[in-house]
Scaffold this motif. Structure first.
Motif: not given
Length: 223
Positions: A20-35
């Motif tokens: 859960l800790t990793e989800r909260d920091v990783l997913l925003p990073l991933l969704r902000a990166r260009p494909e």
């Protein structure tokens, strides 16, 4: 400096908290990166960022759905899972990853420790992704104390080489592996992310540490 988290007995909720800790920091990073960034190569041989994430999302969904048919969690099984997701939109892979990181914790908690290594592996793969992106804090961040606690316990349960780690970030040493009396514990002095790299078999370029009483390859917990 802070006190390192050392988990002598199994805390069944620890792997889920790490996810859960990793989800909260990783997913925003991933969704902000260009494909196009997801085509970058990672340190995992043959795998791009997208393929690492497809592997992670597939593995976690198997845990959530209790699907462990023959051949899963093998190199061949991992490749099949990645191939099944080759035509998926990237957003679908990220949604599946978020679902898995959210839902796997309770299943891992009930596994009696059998699945704890999956949570640590997912956290390490998040570091692989950050490394490929050139993001700071690969193999570190807010999940590091829980990852170290999990690494320490898994290394002891698996009878791994005993090691006494004096980490720059923590006041108390971290004890890994299981002493046997046949050889004295190895000694490590340096930063915690470099220790994670050693145990995960990740590239050590640019790190600085001291290791005595063991060879680097002896510390690989997953090799």
């Amino acid at each position: 400096m802070t006190t390192a988290v050392v988990q002598e007995e199994r805390d069944p909720e620890l792997p889920g908290r790490l996810l859960l800790t990793e989800r909260d920091v990783l997913l925003p990073l991933l969704r902000a990166r260009p494909e196009e960034d997801f085509a970058l190569r990672t340190c995992c041989p043959g795998w791009t960022v997208r393929e690492v994430l497809a592997h992670c999302s597939a593995a976690l969904l198997r845990v959530v759905e209790n699907r462990y048919e023959e051949g899963v969690f093998t190199p061949e099984g991992n490749d099949r899972d990645i191939a099944e997701r080759a035509d998926w939109p990237l957003a679908r892979i990220l949604d599946e990853l978020e679902q898995g990181m959210t839902g796997a914790g309770p299943v891992v908690a009930e596994s009696g420790g059998r699945l704890d290594g999956i949570a640590l592996g997912e956290w390490i793969h998040a570091g692989d992704v950050r490394e490929a992106f050139g993001e700071p804090g690969a193999y570190g961040g807010p999940g590091l104390p829980a990852a170290l606690a999990l690494l320490g316990r898994l290394s002891r349960e698996r009878g791994h080489l005993a090691l006494h780690a004096d980490l720059d970030e923590y006041e108390e040493p971290l004890l890994l592996g299981e002493p046997t009396g046949e050889r004295p514990p190895a000694r490590y002095l340096g930063q915690a992310p470099a220790l994670i790299r050693l145990y995960a078999g990740r590239p050590l370029t640019g790190t600085r540490y001291e290791l005595a009483g063991a060879r680097e390859e002896e510390l690989n917990l997953f090799g």
